[in-house]
Design a protein around this motif. Structure first.
Motif, mmCIF file in Angstrom:
data_model
loop_
_atom_site.group_PDB
_atom_site.id
_atom_site.type_symbol
_atom_site.label_atom_id
_atom_site.label_comp_id
_atom_site.label_asym_id
_atom_site.label_seq_id
_atom_site.Cartn_x
_atom_site.Cartn_y
_atom_site.Cartn_z
ATOM 1 N N VAL A 9 37.065 35.791 43.727
ATOM 2 C CA VAL A 9 36.786 35.761 42.409
ATOM 3 C C VAL A 9 38.027 35.115 41.450
ATOM 4 N N ASP A 10 37.675 34.518 40.374
ATOM 5 C CA ASP A 10 38.937 33.977 39.506
ATOM 6 C C ASP A 10 38.301 34.275 38.404
ATOM 7 N N LEU A 11 39.260 34.704 37.420
ATOM 8 C CA LEU A 11 39.147 34.956 36.261
ATOM 9 C C LEU A 11 39.883 34.336 35.360
ATOM 10 N N GLU A 12 39.583 34.011 34.237
ATOM 11 C CA GLU A 12 40.402 33.310 33.134
ATOM 12 C C GLU A 12 40.559 34.639 32.184
ATOM 13 N N ALA A 13 41.682 34.906 31.656
ATOM 14 C CA ALA A 13 42.037 35.719 30.857
ATOM 15 C C ALA A 13 43.120 35.616 29.677
ATOM 16 N N ARG A 166 40.776 22.065 36.752
ATOM 17 C CA ARG A 166 41.903 23.254 36.799
ATOM 18 C C ARG A 166 41.564 24.248 35.644
ATOM 19 N N HIS A 167 41.785 25.606 36.189
ATOM 20 C CA HIS A 167 41.722 26.607 35.186
ATOM 21 C C HIS A 167 40.035 26.738 34.696
ATOM 22 N N HIS A 168 39.325 26.241 35.421
ATOM 23 C CA HIS A 168 37.839 26.592 35.325
ATOM 24 C C HIS A 168 37.640 27.521 36.397
ATOM 25 N N ALA A 171 35.753 26.542 39.625
ATOM 26 C CA ALA A 171 36.160 25.537 40.223
ATOM 27 C C ALA A 171 37.674 25.908 41.051
ATOM 28 N N ASP A 172 38.244 26.803 40.452
ATOM 29 C CA ASP A 172 39.459 27.543 41.001
ATOM 30 C C ASP A 172 38.981 28.414 42.029
ATOM 31 N N ALA A 173 37.794 29.440 41.861
ATOM 32 C CA ALA A 173 37.443 30.143 42.813
ATOM 33 C C ALA A 173 37.040 29.113 44.045
HETATM 34 MG MG LIG Z 1 41.790 30.183 37.313
#
Ligand SMILES: [Mg+2]
Length: 247
Positions: A9-13, A166-168, A171-173
């Motif tokens: 799991v990757d979150l943008e926060a 990056r930071h999508h 894509a990060d996950a």
């Molecule tokens: Mg990320």
């Protein structure tokens, strides 16, 4: 094929605190032993809905976002965006559609940091009054695997360059799932014999528990059966080794 029980799991926060507002969720099933990727999930969340639910942003993170690429900022400000409650409910649906009930109990939830994604996601489920789909004892940390990888000479920054944006969150996950798998395989490569033994053991134990094997004697699957099987498995492996040598 068995269903995958690892979920990256990757979150943008808008913060690094446990109750930071989530603005995007990316997730992908993967098998670290093979590097195979399974179904994936991506949703963008409105900041407004997170404020309504009581999430708290962090000024440093907001400034950090202002310095990121146009593509990264557009990903969280344009296109379809959901209320956090809907995004979490769809994430739960995505995971439960793919998992069996026992799979859910074993579901390993990976995030980049023991204090980041799993903690922030758990806090979001709590503020939305919605049960989380994974067990707290199944939290897994990408950073620990990366530290182990560096010890054995694998550096993701050097040996697994980022492909994509990056930071999508998705894509990060995907990127994280790939380099965790690459390190996992390098770490386990010298232990193939033990892995075969434990795989055989798991198959036997499952058969025994389901009554396919030797249940006429009415003995429940116990430690002595387990150790007896381990002994047999090691014999099989020793024989295989001998056959290999004689080839
Ligand atoms: Mg990320």
């Amino acid at each position: 094929m068995a269903k995958m029980t690892h979920l990256m799991v990757d979150l943008e926060a808008m913060g690094t605190n446990p109750n930071a507002p989530i603005v995007a969720i990316g997730a992908v099933f993967f098998d670290p032993a093979t590097g195979d990727l399974g179904p994936d999930f991506y949703r963008v969340v409105t900041l407004k809905s997170e404020f309504q639910m009581g999430a708290k942003p962090n000024a440093d993170t907001i400034y950090w976002w202002l310095t990121q690429s146009d593509a990264a900022r557009r990903a969280i400000t344009e296109g379809e965006r959901l209320h956090i409650v809907d995004a979490l409910s769809q994430l739960t649906e995505f995971v439960t559609d793919y998992s069996t009930e026992s799979g859910l109990n074993r579901l390993q939830l990976w995030g980049n940091g023991a204090s980041f994604d799993p903690v922030i996601l758990r806090s979001a489920y709590a503020r939305c009054n919605f049960p989380e789909f994974w067990k707290y004892w199944n939290d897994q940390d990408v950073r620990t695997i990366v530290a182990l990888g560096r010890v054995i000479g694998f550096d993701p920054k050097r040996d697994h360059p980022f492909a994509g944006e990056r930071h999508h969150a998705l894509a990060d996950a995907i990127h994280q799932a790939q380099y965790v798998s690459a390190i996992w395989q390098r770490l386990l490569a010298p232990h193939q014999d033990q892995l075969s033994a434990s795989a055989l053991h798991a198959v036997y134990a499952a058969g025994y528990n389901h009554g396919h094997l030797n249940t006429a004697d009415g003995i429940a699957y116990q430690n002595d059966v387990e150790s007896e099987f381990e002994h047999r498995a090691l014999e099989v492996i020793a024989e295989t080794g001998t056959l290999r040598e004689t080839k």
